[in-house]
Design a protein around this motif. Structure first.
Motif, PDB file in Angstrom:
ATOM      1  N   ILE A  63       0.853  -1.184   0.000  1.00 51.15           N
ATOM      2  CA  ILE A  63       0.000   0.000   0.000  1.00 51.15           C
ATOM      3  C   ILE A  63       0.889   1.233   0.000  1.00 51.15           C
ATOM      4  N   GLY A  64       0.823   2.001  -1.087  1.00 50.08           N
ATOM      5  CA  GLY A  64       1.646   3.197  -1.189  1.00 50.08           C
ATOM      6  C   GLY A  64       3.113   2.908  -1.355  1.00 50.08           C
ATOM      7  N   PRO A  65       3.525   2.260  -2.438  1.00 49.25           N
ATOM      8  CA  PRO A  65       4.940   1.916  -2.625  1.00 49.25           C
ATOM      9  C   PRO A  65       5.818   3.118  -2.937  1.00 49.25           C
ATOM     10  N   GLY A  66       5.223   4.236  -3.327  1.00 48.91           N
ATOM     11  CA  GLY A  66       6.032   5.389  -3.708  1.00 48.91           C
ATOM     12  C   GLY A  66       6.905   5.061  -4.901  1.00 48.91           C
ATOM     13  N   ILE A  82       1.315  -6.802  -5.661  1.00 47.99           N
ATOM     14  CA  ILE A  82       0.295  -5.864  -6.101  1.00 47.99           C
ATOM     15  C   ILE A  82       0.564  -4.567  -5.355  1.00 47.99           C
ATOM     16  N   ALA A  83       0.926  -3.515  -6.081  1.00 46.63           N
ATOM     17  CA  ALA A  83       1.338  -2.251  -5.482  1.00 46.63           C
ATOM     18  C   ALA A  83       0.306  -1.171  -5.809  1.00 46.63           C
ATOM     19  N   VAL A  84      -0.349  -0.657  -4.783  1.00 46.04           N
ATOM     20  CA  VAL A  84      -1.411   0.326  -4.961  1.00 46.04           C
ATOM     21  C   VAL A  84      -0.838   1.714  -4.727  1.00 46.04           C
ATOM     22  N   GLU A  85      -0.711   2.499  -5.804  1.00 48.78           N
ATOM     23  CA  GLU A  85      -0.066   3.813  -5.723  1.00 48.78           C
ATOM     24  C   GLU A  85      -0.869   4.849  -6.516  1.00 48.78           C
ATOM     25  N   PRO A  86      -1.449   5.844  -5.840  1.00 51.49           N
ATOM     26  CA  PRO A  86      -2.287   6.819  -6.545  1.00 51.49           C
ATOM     27  C   PRO A  86      -1.527   7.926  -7.267  1.00 51.49           C
ATOM     28  N   PRO A 110      -3.404   2.073 -10.032  1.00 45.37           N
ATOM     29  CA  PRO A 110      -3.335   3.536  -9.950  1.00 45.37           C
ATOM     30  C   PRO A 110      -4.505   4.164  -9.193  1.00 45.37           C
ATOM     31  N   HIS A 111      -4.688   3.766  -7.965  1.00 46.19           N
ATOM     32  CA  HIS A 111      -5.809   4.279  -7.169  1.00 46.19           C
ATOM     33  C   HIS A 111      -5.370   4.459  -5.718  1.00 46.19           C
ATOM     34  N   ARG A 112      -6.162   5.204  -4.976  1.00 46.54           N
ATOM     35  CA  ARG A 112      -6.011   5.231  -3.527  1.00 46.54           C
ATOM     36  C   ARG A 112      -6.432   3.870  -2.993  1.00 46.54           C
ATOM     37  N   ILE A 113      -5.824   3.430  -1.912  1.00 52.87           N
ATOM     38  CA  ILE A 113      -6.110   2.098  -1.400  1.00 52.87           C
ATOM     39  C   ILE A 113      -7.578   1.937  -1.037  1.00 52.87           C
ATOM     40  N   GLU A 114      -8.194   2.978  -0.468  1.00 47.75           N
ATOM     41  CA  GLU A 114      -9.591   2.866  -0.071  1.00 47.75           C
ATOM     42  C   GLU A 114     -10.520   2.722  -1.274  1.00 47.75           C
ATOM     43  N   LYS A 137      -8.288   8.484   5.316  1.00 45.17           N
ATOM     44  CA  LYS A 137      -9.357   8.692   6.296  1.00 45.17           C
ATOM     45  C   LYS A 137     -10.108   7.397   6.596  1.00 45.17           C
ATOM     46  N   GLU A 138     -10.341   6.598   5.568  1.00 45.07           N
ATOM     47  CA  GLU A 138     -11.106   5.357   5.736  1.00 45.07           C
ATOM     48  C   GLU A 138     -10.172   4.225   6.159  1.00 45.07           C
TER      49      GLU A 138
END
Length: 283
Positions: A63-66, A82-86, A110-114, A137-138
């Motif tokens: 979550i958020g690999p930067g 699986i790397a979730v990075e917005p 390419p999304h926010r994790i929430e 926030k969530e």
């Protein structure tokens, strides 16, 4: 849930206090983040505790690999990441690093994790969120997912420790102390409210802000302190009062405290049994 309310309130206050817009902030951070990683030791400390949990064939959620401070090591050790990075800027740098390393087992979301939770293909063996949940926030939805769909989760976040020089800069140029990001203090309350039992280790690590030259240092701090061109000379003097020159660079050197949080989800027992079976089959 008072802890969750306090968490969300702190995030809202921190966002409102930030002079830069959200996307502008992350675009600048993408270009600077590699230097931050190279000049600090928190990645090494975290990897020493994280990598023993990762085995060949594992599915890992990051979550958020930067720009990939942990991603490359995870990809080399696991079966799939699986790397979730917005942030587009962060993803661009990470994609280039993965291509250069020849790693094809990382999927970038390419999304926010929430926003991505419902579309993720679970379960996962390990999850990592390194300095990435403080802006979510969530966070309760994320924690529910981790406990239900991940065998072992590792979360790294700040403890709220503020360095004196940073507070002094904000006082001088903004007339007030900075609003601290949501941190382990609020997060611990959320964990308790959700009935999640976690192991917590407080780590001491470096917090070194290193730049190629003085002008790069001023250019980095001016937007963060909402300093216009008319006060750049004053900002330059203030930074030089606290900066040190080392090895041809200039930087502000300090320490930080981080919380390394680890907990198991409902798939932990199944994963343990599978690992034991794999071990028994080895010659």
């Amino acid at each position: 849930m008072r802890g969750l309310a306090a968490w969300r309130a702190q995030i809202a206050a921190c966002r409102a206090d930030r002079p830069e817009g959200e996307e502008t902030h992350w675009q600048r951070a993408a270009a600077w983040y590699e230097r931050w990683v190279q000049n600090n030791d928190y990645v090494e400390q975290t990897l020493a505790r994280l990598m023993p949990l990762v085995h060949p064939g594992d599915r890992v959620l990051e979550i958020g690999p930067g720009t990939g401070a942990f991603t490359l090591a995870l990809a080399q050790a696991a079966g799939e990441v699986i790397a979730v990075e917005p942030s587009p800027g962060m993803r661009q740098v990470l994609e280039a690093r993965l291509a250069e390393a020849g790693l094809a087992n990382v999927t970038l979301v390419p999304h926010r994790i929430e926003e991505a939770l419902d579309a993720l293909s679970s379960p996962f063996d390990v999850a990592l969120a390194a300095h990435s949940l403080y802006n979510v926030k969530e966070v309760d939805a994320c924690l529910r997912y981790l406990t239900q769909e991940v065998a072992q989760s590792v979360i790294l976040m700040g403890t709220g420790y503020q360095q004196e020089w940073l507070s002094a800069l904000h006082q001088r140029f903004r007339g007030r102390n900075p609003v601290a990001p949501a941190n382990y203090g609020e997060f611990a309350q959320v964990l308790e409210e959700m009935g999640i039992t976690a192991e917590v280790e407080i780590l001491g690590a470096s917090a070194n802000y290193v730049y190629e030259d003085v002008e790069s240092m001023v250019a980095w701090w001016a937007p963060k302190l909402a300093v216009g061109p008319d006060r750049h000379a004053e900002l330059r003097r203030a930074l030089l009062e606290i900066a040190e020159r080392r090895d041809g660079t200039i930087g502000i050197y300090g320490l930080q405290r981080m919380a390394l949080i680890r907990f198991e989800g409902r798939h932990a027992a199944q994963r343990g049994e599978r690992a034991a079976q794999d071990l028994a089959l080895r010659p």
